[in-house]
Design a protein around this motif. Sequence first.
Motif, PDB file in Angstrom:
ATOM      1  N   SER A 189      46.214  40.075  30.025  1.00 37.35           N
ATOM      2  CA  SER A 189      47.307  40.899  30.948  1.00 37.35           C
ATOM      3  C   SER A 189      46.650  40.789  32.334  1.00 37.35           C
ATOM      4  N   ILE A 190      45.424  40.713  32.463  1.00 36.46           N
ATOM      5  CA  ILE A 190      45.004  40.764  33.862  1.00 36.46           C
ATOM      6  C   ILE A 190      45.212  39.424  34.476  1.00 36.46           C
ATOM      7  N   ILE A 191      44.469  38.587  33.772  1.00 37.20           N
ATOM      8  CA  ILE A 191      44.852  37.364  34.172  1.00 37.20           C
ATOM      9  C   ILE A 191      46.113  36.799  34.555  1.00 37.20           C
ATOM     10  N   MET A 192      47.046  37.066  33.851  1.00 36.79           N
ATOM     11  CA  MET A 192      48.452  36.884  33.884  1.00 36.79           C
ATOM     12  C   MET A 192      48.928  37.321  35.562  1.00 36.79           C
ATOM     13  N   THR A 193      48.721  38.846  35.432  1.00 39.94           N
ATOM     14  CA  THR A 193      49.292  39.615  36.542  1.00 39.94           C
ATOM     15  C   THR A 193      48.452  39.657  37.875  1.00 39.94           C
TER      16      THR A 193
END
Length: 433
Positions: A345-349
Amino acid sequence: MTQQSKGNIFALLPLLIFILLFIGTGVITQDFSNMPLNVAVIIASAVAIAMNHRGKLSKKIEIFTKGAGHENIILMVIIFVLAGAFSEVARGMGAVDATVNLGLSLLPANLLMVGLFIIGCFISITMGTSMGTVVALAPIGIGIAEQTDIPMALAMATVIGGAMFGDNLSMISDTTIASARTQNTSMSDKFKTNFFIVIPGAIITAIILWVITAGNHVNDLGDYSYDFVKVLPYLIVLIVAILGVNVMIVLIGGTIFAGVIGLIDGSYTGTTFIQAISQGIINMEDIAIVALFIGGIVGMIQHNGGIEYLLQFVKNRIKSKKGAEFGIAGLVSVADISTANNTISIIMTGPLAKNIANEYDVDPRKSASILDIFAACWQGIVPYGGQMLAVAGLASISPLAIMPYSFYPVLLGICGVIAILIGFPQFKNSKTT
């Protein structure tokens, strides 16, 4: 994995169906066992594959299986089964009873959960992995619950709370690395900012655990006798994990070490040792399969534009600096709720959060902290997250039973919200790039 450029709200339908089946059925019937987790996830998977009717079935199945076979999902499954093997072998040779009796002989019952939480915080911040902390501490938490009046769900939630504390802060955590890199700030600066935001939540959690377990008593165990040699498997596993050894090597080594002790003291024969390993793996098969299906559902949602829709929905509602910080929190929150993986989720956002931070003059130390805080918050709450599934599988309870005791993850999110509202911390010099 291919992803459509245009967001699509209907792509979120499988996730909604999964949540409604799993949680809604339990709420309506007051019995969460009426809708087993594996059945709910299979139904949601079928819906995910059936959607986007213009695509060929073989292509949709390929997308689903790629999502299920994502490297993070497969790693999680391997950790699940290895954790099950270690837990069962250690239990069978008496490690759990010995460790619990040791704890009971040193601490009163009303401090056992506080101690478990603090140990979890220390281990996770030094290991840098919540999953490693969970699988190492869960058996001890289970043993404590079995020998006291402490609810099993509370013990498992305490383990998760301690694990998420370090996962959010550790300098070697993949979430810290991802959040710091995507926001172009140093990990040490991110740590300092993050630490002062969340430490009140950890202190309040310890106080809550102390208060609610004040009236608990320990079952009659005589003089709490224990053989320290039987404590060594857990002790060695924790020490080796803290030293940074890969969690799979830690669990395999711990299983062998516990088995050797059992063979020497007569707790195991060669055959029963192997059977214990097998039983431990079997105990975690259901949870491992659920994790695979969730990965497939997320893959389909992403391909059909569901994740893109959520990201754009949040971004389009940002109007101010404070709104930008809440927007970043919202972005990573919906991503983690959708993917049940805080690192992903961090990598994505992260890149989108960086653009927002630059546009509204949000310090990168703050944006990195917000990303990590809210990803860890939801990761410790959602009943289908890897950490929750792991402890629920080891303790043989429903993940939903754990959620009401998720004190630290909830307080983690509250601390993050308060920090945004009051503009904490104040930075003397901006490091926005």
